[in-house]
Design an enzyme around this catalytic site. Structure first.
Site, PDB file in Angstrom:
ATOM      1  N   ASN A 285     -36.024  -0.223 -12.085  1.00 21.53           N
ATOM      2  CA  ASN A 285     -36.418  -1.583 -12.468  1.00 21.53           C
ATOM      3  C   ASN A 285     -36.291  -2.468 -11.238  1.00 21.53           C
ATOM      4  O   ASN A 285     -35.192  -2.827 -10.840  1.00 21.53           O
ATOM      5  CB  ASN A 285     -35.490  -2.061 -13.601  1.00 21.53           C
ATOM      6  CG  ASN A 285     -35.731  -3.510 -13.976  1.00 21.53           C
ATOM      7  OD1 ASN A 285     -36.710  -4.115 -13.544  1.00 21.53           O
ATOM      8  ND2 ASN A 285     -34.837  -4.063 -14.787  1.00 21.53           N
TER       9      ASN A 285
ATOM     10  N   LYS B 209     -37.157  -5.460 -10.914  1.00 24.22           N
ATOM     11  CA  LYS B 209     -36.975  -6.883 -11.268  1.00 24.22           C
ATOM     12  C   LYS B 209     -37.975  -7.726 -10.455  1.00 24.22           C
ATOM     13  O   LYS B 209     -39.065  -7.246 -10.161  1.00 24.22           O
ATOM     14  CB  LYS B 209     -35.522  -7.299 -11.068  1.00 24.22           C
ATOM     15  CG  LYS B 209     -34.580  -6.308 -11.767  1.00 24.22           C
ATOM     16  CD  LYS B 209     -33.181  -6.759 -11.906  1.00 24.22           C
ATOM     17  CE  LYS B 209     -32.394  -5.673 -12.637  1.00 24.22           C
ATOM     18  NZ  LYS B 209     -31.018  -6.040 -12.882  1.00 24.22           N
TER      19      LYS B 209
ATOM     20  N   GLU C 159     -27.394  -0.478 -21.617  1.00 26.40           N
ATOM     21  CA  GLU C 159     -27.048  -1.241 -20.415  1.00 26.40           C
ATOM     22  C   GLU C 159     -26.002  -2.300 -20.768  1.00 26.40           C
ATOM     23  O   GLU C 159     -26.359  -3.394 -21.239  1.00 26.40           O
ATOM     24  CB  GLU C 159     -28.295  -1.943 -19.860  1.00 26.40           C
ATOM     25  CG  GLU C 159     -29.367  -0.992 -19.394  1.00 26.40           C
ATOM     26  CD  GLU C 159     -30.202  -1.616 -18.283  1.00 26.40           C
ATOM     27  OE1 GLU C 159     -30.323  -0.991 -17.232  1.00 26.40           O
ATOM     28  OE2 GLU C 159     -30.710  -2.733 -18.460  1.00 26.40           O
TER      29      GLU C 159
ATOM     30  N   GLU D 199     -31.686  -9.434 -19.112  1.00 27.08           N
ATOM     31  CA  GLU D 199     -32.067 -10.634 -18.361  1.00 27.08           C
ATOM     32  C   GLU D 199     -33.113 -11.438 -19.125  1.00 27.08           C
ATOM     33  O   GLU D 199     -33.149 -12.660 -19.053  1.00 27.08           O
ATOM     34  CB  GLU D 199     -32.548 -10.254 -16.955  1.00 27.08           C
ATOM     35  CG  GLU D 199     -31.368  -9.863 -16.070  1.00 27.08           C
ATOM     36  CD  GLU D 199     -31.702  -8.915 -14.939  1.00 27.08           C
ATOM     37  OE1 GLU D 199     -32.878  -8.752 -14.587  1.00 27.08           O
ATOM     38  OE2 GLU D 199     -30.746  -8.320 -14.404  1.00 27.08           O
TER      39      GLU D 199
ATOM     40  N   GLY E  39     -25.914  -5.374 -12.161  1.00 24.89           N
ATOM     41  CA  GLY E  39     -25.949  -6.124 -10.904  1.00 24.89           C
ATOM     42  C   GLY E  39     -24.578  -6.591 -10.429  1.00 24.89           C
ATOM     43  O   GLY E  39     -24.477  -7.415  -9.524  1.00 24.89           O
TER      44      GLY E  39
ATOM     45  N   SER F  70     -25.399  -1.004 -12.542  1.00 25.98           N
ATOM     46  CA  SER F  70     -24.782  -0.629 -11.260  1.00 25.98           C
ATOM     47  C   SER F  70     -24.786   0.882 -11.033  1.00 25.98           C
ATOM     48  O   SER F  70     -23.836   1.432 -10.465  1.00 25.98           O
ATOM     49  CB  SER F  70     -23.371  -1.199 -11.142  1.00 25.98           C
ATOM     50  OG  SER F  70     -23.419  -2.605 -11.150  1.00 25.98           O
TER      51      SER F  70
ATOM     52  N   HIS G 182     -34.835  -6.189 -22.034  1.00 24.93           N
ATOM     53  CA  HIS G 182     -33.830  -6.169 -20.961  1.00 24.93           C
ATOM     54  C   HIS G 182     -32.917  -7.386 -21.138  1.00 24.93           C
ATOM     55  O   HIS G 182     -33.368  -8.469 -21.524  1.00 24.93           O
ATOM     56  CB  HIS G 182     -34.518  -6.203 -19.591  1.00 24.93           C
ATOM     57  CG  HIS G 182     -33.557  -5.963 -18.476  1.00 24.93           C
ATOM     58  ND1 HIS G 182     -32.739  -6.948 -17.996  1.00 24.93           N
ATOM     59  CD2 HIS G 182     -33.252  -4.837 -17.786  1.00 24.93           C
ATOM     60  CE1 HIS G 182     -31.975  -6.436 -17.038  1.00 24.93           C
ATOM     61  NE2 HIS G 182     -32.267  -5.160 -16.898  1.00 24.93           N
TER      62      HIS G 182
HETATM   63  P1  PGA Z   1     -28.470  -2.725 -11.670  1.00 21.02           P
HETATM   64  O1  PGA Z   1     -29.544  -3.154 -12.793  1.00 21.02           O
HETATM   65  O2  PGA Z   1     -28.650  -1.243 -11.446  1.00 21.02           O
HETATM   66  O3  PGA Z   1     -28.823  -3.551 -10.478  1.00 21.02           O
HETATM   67  O4  PGA Z   1     -27.128  -3.034 -12.238  1.00 21.02           O
HETATM   68  C1  PGA Z   1     -29.835  -2.332 -13.884  1.00 21.02           C
HETATM   69  C2  PGA Z   1     -30.839  -2.981 -14.783  1.00 21.02           C
HETATM   70  O5  PGA Z   1     -30.802  -4.216 -14.915  1.00 21.02           O
HETATM   71  O6  PGA Z   1     -31.718  -2.314 -15.381  1.00 21.02           O
END
Ligand code: PGA
Length: 257
Positions: free
Chosen positions: A13, A15, A171, A101, A177, A217, A99
């Protein structure tokens, strides 16, 4: 992961990162590093504006392209939105739905997520359904209840045949992140809980074939340990997928026996 029933899947992803003009170089670098192992699938999910460049750059490879979001509507007066039909028409195969976010910054509710899931299936896109608890919910001790609520609401009205098309991604929001990963035991047990809910709703033969990914992460340091858990079938990778080298390594870790 249990390779008897399921393929490994690693989705990147990106983003809101990368430029359309950077994608050909990314694809070359990833291809140079990655020999896709048997029974392993890699999906790259660029921002929508980068999708045509990604489709061109990865054409003729085994890497498929996914979107990060789509509208719950089929077409019409929804300025700025992109429909599942439009993504499918481009050649996109998968789409991330719900997601955290989007749930947090764009107020997507469990109900919107459910509508998007159905719209994705109607457009012949494979949904990657994201669920996971926040830090607050975790601290309150209601993580499994929150996950169950998100999953059951998203899957309302989804039959067993449709379920077979869906990828679930666990997740935990506090791990995204932040550099803070769920331990492999914690993540493994959350994914086992998700599979148990799927088994209750759809029966064992369906539940055991559904890929459940871990995200939050995920890195080359923790990938092998997470992928060794029986109910974790791969990963949804954010930050680390921006490096073609690291992403290739995580894909290859998922394919290892
Ligand atoms: P990250 O993001 O690996 O940067 O923690 C994962 C995600 O949001 O799908």
């Amino acid at each position: 992961m249990n390779k008897r029933y399921r393929h490994a899947i690693v989705a990147g992803n990106w983003k809101m990162n990368m430029l359309p003009s950077e994608i050909a170089a990314y694809a070359d670098a990833m291809q140079a590093e990655c020999v896709l192992p048997n029974r392993t699938r890699a999906i790259v999910c660029p921002p929508s504006v980068c999708i045509p460049a990604a489709l061109a750059a990865f054409s003729g490879t085994k890497v498929s392209i996914g979107a990060q979001n789509m509208s719950e509507h089929e077409s019409g007066a929804y300025t700025g939105e992109i429909s599942g039909g439009q993504l499918a028409d481009l050649g996109v195969q998968a789409v991330i739905i719900g997601h955290s976010e989007r749930r947090i910054h764009y107020r997507e509710t469990d109900e919107t997520v459910s509508l998007k899931l159905r719209a994705a299936l109607a457009a012949q896109l494979q949904p990657i359904l994201c669920i996971g608890e926040t830090l607050h919910e975790r601290e309150l001790g209601i993580a499994s209840e929150r996950i169950a609520l998100q999953l059951k609401t998203a899957l309302s009205g989804i039959n067993a045949k449709q379920m077979r098309e869906i990828i679930v991604a666990y997740e935990p929001v506090w791990a995204i992140g932040t550099g803070q990963t769920a331990s492999s035991e914690e993540a493994g047990s959350a994914c086992a809980g998700i599979r148990a809910i799927l088994k209750d709703k759809y029966g064992s033969p369906v539940a055991r074939n559904i890929p459940i990914l871990y995200g939050g992460s995920l890195s080359i340091q923790n990938a092998a340990e997470l992928f060794a858990m029986p109910d974790i079938d791969g990963g949804l990778v954010g930050g680390a997928s921006l490096s073609p080298k690291l992403f290739a390594k995580i894909v290859m870790a998922a394919g290892q026996d």
